[in-house]
Design a protein around this motif. Structure first.
Motif, short mmCIF file in Angstrom:
data_model
loop_
_atom_site.label_atom_id
_atom_site.label_comp_id
_atom_site.label_asym_id
_atom_site.label_seq_id
_atom_site.Cartn_x
_atom_site.Cartn_y
_atom_site.Cartn_z
N ARG A 1 -7.92 6.41 -17.38
CA ARG A 1 -7.68 7.85 -17.49
C ARG A 1 -8.80 8.54 -18.25
O ARG A 1 -9.22 9.64 -17.91
CB ARG A 1 -6.33 8.09 -18.18
CG ARG A 1 -5.14 7.76 -17.31
CD ARG A 1 -3.82 7.93 -18.05
NE ARG A 1 -2.68 7.72 -17.18
CZ ARG A 1 -1.42 7.74 -17.57
NH1 ARG A 1 -1.15 7.96 -18.86
NH2 ARG A 1 -0.44 7.54 -16.71
N THR A 2 -9.29 7.87 -19.30
CA THR A 2 -10.41 8.43 -20.05
C THR A 2 -11.68 8.45 -19.22
O THR A 2 -12.45 9.41 -19.26
CB THR A 2 -10.63 7.63 -21.35
OG1 THR A 2 -9.43 7.64 -22.12
CG2 THR A 2 -11.77 8.21 -22.17
N TRP A 3 -11.91 7.38 -18.47
CA TRP A 3 -13.09 7.33 -17.61
C TRP A 3 -13.09 8.50 -16.61
O TRP A 3 -14.14 9.08 -16.33
CB TRP A 3 -13.12 6.01 -16.85
CG TRP A 3 -13.62 4.84 -17.64
CD1 TRP A 3 -13.74 4.76 -18.99
CD2 TRP A 3 -14.06 3.58 -17.13
NE1 TRP A 3 -14.22 3.53 -19.37
CE2 TRP A 3 -14.42 2.79 -18.25
CE3 TRP A 3 -14.17 3.05 -15.85
CZ2 TRP A 3 -14.90 1.48 -18.11
CZ3 TRP A 3 -14.63 1.75 -15.71
CH2 TRP A 3 -15.00 0.98 -16.82
N ALA A 4 -11.94 8.82 -16.07
CA ALA A 4 -11.86 9.91 -15.10
C ALA A 4 -12.28 11.24 -15.71
O ALA A 4 -12.86 12.09 -15.04
CB ALA A 4 -10.44 10.01 -14.55
N VAL A 5 -12.00 11.42 -16.99
CA VAL A 5 -12.40 12.65 -17.68
C VAL A 5 -13.88 12.62 -18.02
O VAL A 5 -14.58 13.63 -17.93
CB VAL A 5 -11.56 12.84 -18.96
CG1 VAL A 5 -12.05 14.03 -19.76
CG2 VAL A 5 -10.09 13.03 -18.59
N LEU B 1 -7.72 17.02 -11.78
CA LEU B 1 -8.33 17.18 -13.09
C LEU B 1 -9.23 18.41 -13.13
O LEU B 1 -9.42 19.02 -14.18
CB LEU B 1 -9.15 15.94 -13.43
CG LEU B 1 -8.40 14.63 -13.53
CD1 LEU B 1 -9.37 13.48 -13.78
CD2 LEU B 1 -7.36 14.68 -14.64
N GLU B 2 -9.79 18.76 -11.96
CA GLU B 2 -10.74 19.87 -11.90
C GLU B 2 -10.89 20.30 -10.45
O GLU B 2 -11.00 19.46 -9.55
CB GLU B 2 -12.10 19.41 -12.45
CG GLU B 2 -13.21 20.42 -12.33
CD GLU B 2 -14.57 19.83 -12.72
OE1 GLU B 2 -15.56 20.58 -12.68
OE2 GLU B 2 -14.63 18.63 -13.03
N ILE C 1 -7.86 8.54 -11.37
CA ILE C 1 -7.78 7.18 -10.85
C ILE C 1 -6.31 6.76 -10.84
O ILE C 1 -5.56 7.06 -11.77
CB ILE C 1 -8.60 6.22 -11.73
CG1 ILE C 1 -10.08 6.63 -11.72
CG2 ILE C 1 -8.45 4.78 -11.27
CD1 ILE C 1 -10.94 5.87 -12.71
N GLN C 2 -5.89 6.08 -9.79
CA GLN C 2 -4.50 5.64 -9.73
C GLN C 2 -4.19 4.69 -10.88
O GLN C 2 -5.00 3.83 -11.24
CB GLN C 2 -4.22 4.96 -8.40
CG GLN C 2 -4.27 5.88 -7.20
CD GLN C 2 -3.88 5.18 -5.92
OE1 GLN C 2 -3.05 4.28 -5.91
NE2 GLN C 2 -4.50 5.58 -4.82
N ASP C 3 -3.00 4.82 -11.45
CA ASP C 3 -2.57 3.95 -12.54
C ASP C 3 -2.41 2.51 -12.05
O ASP C 3 -2.05 2.27 -10.89
CB ASP C 3 -1.22 4.41 -13.11
CG ASP C 3 -1.35 5.66 -13.96
OD1 ASP C 3 -2.48 5.97 -14.38
OD2 ASP C 3 -0.32 6.32 -14.19
N VAL C 4 -2.67 1.57 -12.94
CA VAL C 4 -2.33 0.18 -12.68
C VAL C 4 -0.96 -0.09 -13.30
O VAL C 4 -0.67 0.35 -14.41
CB VAL C 4 -3.39 -0.79 -13.25
CG1 VAL C 4 -4.70 -0.64 -12.52
CG2 VAL C 4 -3.61 -0.56 -14.74
N THR C 5 -0.12 -0.80 -12.57
CA THR C 5 1.25 -1.02 -13.04
C THR C 5 1.69 -2.47 -13.01
O THR C 5 2.71 -2.81 -13.60
CB THR C 5 2.25 -0.19 -12.20
OG1 THR C 5 2.18 -0.63 -10.83
CG2 THR C 5 1.93 1.30 -12.28
#
Length: 225
Positions: free
Chosen positions: A50-54, A83-84, A157-161
């Motif tokens: 999630r941080t990488w996507a930002v 996100l944008e 990015i899609q979450d990993v679960t």
């Protein structure tokens, strides 16, 4: 000797977690990841992506969404939280007209937000769970019948679960993921990562960010005659 024929094989979450834990000596040899350690690393991986996507990931997450105008309706929720919003255009038949992206202040300053016509601008409202766009002017009947709005946006990015899943990144970023996850989870295992692991994590992430761009920027000293 025959070639493998494989170019873009994916690594599962469990494989990446195991490789990362071996970098900080939490695992060795053929040891497998304990269930509680896998769960911890999945959470860390989700947060990191999630941080990488930002921060650094750009082109990989760009996609286009089509908004169909409805007469008298100004605001539309995008099918995926963005996100944008990076650009938009109005398509009429086979002709595309670029649209202006308003800031919140610009939209708020509009004296009459109920004006109708063919939209030439939009304002993006990014909420916690959804992203909406507000068109200006408000689409009229002609716009609803003839126009579509194409929005290019950057998505998460899609979450990993779960351990058996693939990860929503290009395969060439896998090594960067392994080393950076190793550094990220080392405090949770009370381990100080080696300096070479930290250095490799930083170098690989810099390469990742540089690769995910359109074109390149080159800097060189000016030559004087």
């Amino acid at each position: 000797m025959a070639l493998s024929g494989v170019r873009d094989g994916a690594n599962t979450v469990s494989e990446i977690v195991a490789d990362a834990l071996k970098k900080i000596y939490v695992l060795s040899g053929t040891e497998t990841v304990a269930a509680e350690d896998l769960a911890l690393c999945i959470r860390a991986l989700k947060h990191m992506l999630r941080t990488w996507a930002v921060d650094g990931v750009r082109l990989w997450l760009d996609d286009e969404i089509t908004v169909t105008p409805v007469a008298g309706t100004s605001t539309y929720t995008l099918s995926t939280r963005a996100l944008e919003v990076k650009q938009a255009f109005r398509r009429t038949s086979s002709s595309d007209t670029p649209m202006r992206l308003f800031t919140r202040e610009e939209y708020n300053r509009l004296p009459n937000k109920t004006t109708t016509g063919s939209p030439f601008a939009l304002w993006t409202d990014r909420g916690r769970t959804s992203t909406s766009v507000t068109l200006y002017p408000v689409p009229d009947a002609s716009s609803a019948a003839n126009d579509t709005i194409r929005v290019t946006a950057k998505f998460q990015i899609q979450d990993v679960t779960a351990g058996g899943e693939d990860i929503d990144i290009p395969p060439e970023w896998t090594e960067a993921l392994v080393y950076n996850l190793a550094v990220r989870v080392s405090p949770d295992f009370n381990v100080e990562p080696r300096s070479d692991v930290v250095g490799m994590a930083q170098e690989l992430y810099t390469m990742l960010k540089g690769q995910d761009r359109e074109g390149s920027l080159y800097m060189r000293p000016r030559r004087w005659r």
